[in-house]
Design a protein around this motif. Structure first.
Motif, PDB file in Angstrom:
ATOM      1  N   VAL A 102      -0.502  82.927  60.447  1.00 24.12           N
ATOM      2  CA  VAL A 102       0.206  83.414  59.264  1.00 24.12           C
ATOM      3  C   VAL A 102       0.840  82.210  58.578  1.00 24.12           C
ATOM      4  O   VAL A 102       1.535  81.426  59.212  1.00 24.12           O
ATOM      5  N   ARG A 103       0.578  82.093  57.296  1.00 23.96           N
ATOM      6  CA  ARG A 103       1.208  81.034  56.507  1.00 23.96           C
ATOM      7  C   ARG A 103       2.328  81.658  55.696  1.00 23.96           C
ATOM      8  O   ARG A 103       2.153  82.710  55.095  1.00 23.96           O
ATOM      9  N   GLY A 104       3.475  81.026  55.680  1.00 24.78           N
ATOM     10  CA  GLY A 104       4.608  81.565  54.939  1.00 24.78           C
ATOM     11  C   GLY A 104       5.545  82.348  55.833  1.00 24.78           C
ATOM     12  O   GLY A 104       5.527  82.212  57.058  1.00 24.78           O
ATOM     13  N   SER A 105       6.378  83.172  55.203  1.00 25.85           N
ATOM     14  CA  SER A 105       7.377  83.923  55.965  1.00 25.85           C
ATOM     15  C   SER A 105       7.555  85.322  55.393  1.00 25.85           C
ATOM     16  O   SER A 105       7.212  85.587  54.246  1.00 25.85           O
ATOM     17  N   LEU A 106       8.089  86.188  56.226  1.00 28.44           N
ATOM     18  CA  LEU A 106       8.450  87.558  55.855  1.00 28.44           C
ATOM     19  C   LEU A 106       9.951  87.701  56.047  1.00 28.44           C
ATOM     20  O   LEU A 106      10.526  87.051  56.922  1.00 28.44           O
ATOM     21  N   GLN A 107      10.587  88.557  55.246  1.00 28.31           N
ATOM     22  CA  GLN A 107      12.028  88.731  55.331  1.00 28.31           C
ATOM     23  C   GLN A 107      12.414  90.203  55.292  1.00 28.31           C
ATOM     24  O   GLN A 107      11.664  91.026  54.767  1.00 28.31           O
ATOM     25  N   ALA A 108      13.592  90.479  55.815  1.00 19.76           N
ATOM     26  CA  ALA A 108      14.177  91.821  55.707  1.00 19.76           C
ATOM     27  C   ALA A 108      15.686  91.680  55.695  1.00 19.76           C
ATOM     28  O   ALA A 108      16.237  90.779  56.330  1.00 19.76           O
ATOM     29  N   ILE A 109      16.339  92.571  54.967  1.00 20.61           N
ATOM     30  CA  ILE A 109      17.805  92.607  54.940  1.00 20.61           C
ATOM     31  C   ILE A 109      18.244  93.894  55.610  1.00 20.61           C
ATOM     32  O   ILE A 109      17.714  94.966  55.319  1.00 20.61           O
ATOM     33  N   VAL A 110      19.199  93.784  56.528  1.00 27.49           N
ATOM     34  CA  VAL A 110      19.757  94.977  57.168  1.00 27.49           C
ATOM     35  C   VAL A 110      21.267  94.972  56.920  1.00 27.49           C
ATOM     36  O   VAL A 110      21.943  93.981  57.154  1.00 27.49           O
ATOM     37  N   ALA A 111      21.737  96.080  56.370  1.00 26.45           N
ATOM     38  CA  ALA A 111      23.161  96.219  56.066  1.00 26.45           C
ATOM     39  C   ALA A 111      23.825  97.087  57.125  1.00 26.45           C
ATOM     40  O   ALA A 111      23.181  97.933  57.735  1.00 26.45           O
ATOM     41  N   HIS A 112      25.107  96.880  57.313  1.00 23.39           N
ATOM     42  CA  HIS A 112      25.909  97.680  58.245  1.00 23.39           C
ATOM     43  C   HIS A 112      25.262  97.715  59.626  1.00 23.39           C
ATOM     44  O   HIS A 112      24.867  98.779  60.109  1.00 23.39           O
ATOM     45  N   ALA A 113      25.145  96.555  60.218  1.00 23.39           N
ATOM     46  CA  ALA A 113      24.544  96.485  61.552  1.00 23.39           C
ATOM     47  C   ALA A 113      25.252  97.461  62.476  1.00 23.39           C
ATOM     48  O   ALA A 113      26.459  97.461  62.590  1.00 23.39           O
ATOM     49  N   GLY A 114      24.492  98.321  63.087  1.00 30.11           N
ATOM     50  CA  GLY A 114      25.023  99.318  63.990  1.00 30.11           C
ATOM     51  C   GLY A 114      23.880 100.025  64.680  1.00 30.11           C
ATOM     52  O   GLY A 114      22.715  99.832  64.337  1.00 30.11           O
ATOM     53  N   ALA A 115      24.213 100.843  65.640  1.00 31.61           N
ATOM     54  CA  ALA A 115      23.181 101.550  66.403  1.00 31.61           C
ATOM     55  C   ALA A 115      22.303 102.374  65.467  1.00 31.61           C
ATOM     56  O   ALA A 115      22.780 103.015  64.547  1.00 31.61           O
ATOM     57  N   GLY A 116      21.026 102.323  65.692  1.00 34.69           N
ATOM     58  CA  GLY A 116      20.084 103.118  64.926  1.00 34.69           C
ATOM     59  C   GLY A 116      19.561 102.469  63.660  1.00 34.69           C
ATOM     60  O   GLY A 116      18.846 103.098  62.905  1.00 34.69           O
ATOM     61  N   ARG A 117      19.897 101.230  63.400  1.00 36.93           N
ATOM     62  CA  ARG A 117      19.389 100.536  62.219  1.00 36.93           C
ATOM     63  C   ARG A 117      18.047  99.911  62.549  1.00 36.93           C
ATOM     64  O   ARG A 117      17.957  99.000  63.345  1.00 36.93           O
TER      65      ARG A 117
END
Length: 171
Positions: A102-117
Motif C-alpha cells: 500500500v502506498r500512502g496512508s489512510l486516516q480516521a477521526i474518532v471523537a469522545h473516546a469511550g467504550a463502544g467507539r
C-alpha cells in the motif's frame, strides 16, 4: 479458599482481555485511552504502521511492545495511549492488501473516546478526515455528512458497515 481466590483472579483477567481485545473500541481507563479498530481498503490491510494524533495535531505516544503499533494480518489493531484523549486521529501508513504494498496512508477521526467507539480506518474515513482538516470549524458530524455526499454514499449508517462481509471476524 485458595482455589476460590485463583478462580476470581482468572475471571478478572478474562474480563480485562475481553475489554482490551474487543475490536473497534476506544475507552479511557486509569489515565490511558485504548483505541482499537480495523484498517481496510477493499480487504484487510496487513502490517500497516499506526500513529495517533490528538486534537492539537501533536503525535500521542503509545504503550506497546515493538511491532504492536501495526495492524495484524486481519487488519485489526489495539493501541494504548499513555494519556487520555477525547478526539484522536488515527493514521495507518503502508502495509499490504492481498499481497500488494500500500502506498500512502489512510486516516480516521474518532471523537469522545469511550467504550463502544468503532474505529474503521478506510478510504471513506480518509475522505471524511481530509474534509475535517480542511474545514476546521466544521463539526465531525457535518464533515461525515459532506464526505459521504462527496462519495455518493447513502446518508446514515456507519461508514465502516460496508466492511462487514469482507472480514470473517465481523460475521
Amino acid at each position: 479458599m485458595r482455589r476460590l481466590r485463583d478462580a476470581g483472579l482468572v475471571a478478572v483477567v478474562a474480563c480485562g482481555l475481553v475489554v482490551l481485545g474487543g475490536a473497534g473500541t476506544a475507552s479511557a481507563r486509569r489515565g490511558r485511552t485504548f483505541v482499537a479498530g480495523y484498517v481496510g481498503a477493499g480487504a484487510p490491510v496487513r502490517g500497516a504502521r499506526l500513529r495517533v494524533y490528538g486534537a492539537d495535531g501533536r503525535r500521542l505516544t503509545t504503550r506497546a511492545r515493538r511491532g504492536a503499533t501495526r495492524s495484524d494480518r486481519a487488519g485489526f489493531f489495539v493501541l494504548a495511549l499513555t494519556r487520555p484523549a477525547r478526539l484522536v486521529r488515527v493514521v495507518a501508513t503502508g502495509g499490504t492488501v492481498r499481497g500488494r504494498w500500500v502506498r500512502g496512508s489512510l486516516q480516521a477521526i474518532v471523537a469522545h473516546a469511550g467504550a463502544g467507539r468503532d474505529v474503521f480506518v478506510t478510504p471513506v474515513s480518509t475522505v471524511i478526515a481530509a474534509y475535517k482538516a480542511r474545514h476546521r470549524r466544521t463539526s465531525l458530524a457535518a464533515a461525515t455528512r459532506k464526505g459521504r455526499r462527496l462519495l455518493g454514499l447513502a446518508p446514515g449508517g456507519a461508514a465502516g458497515r460496508a466492511l462487514l462481509g469482507i472480514t470473517p471476524a465481523f460475521d
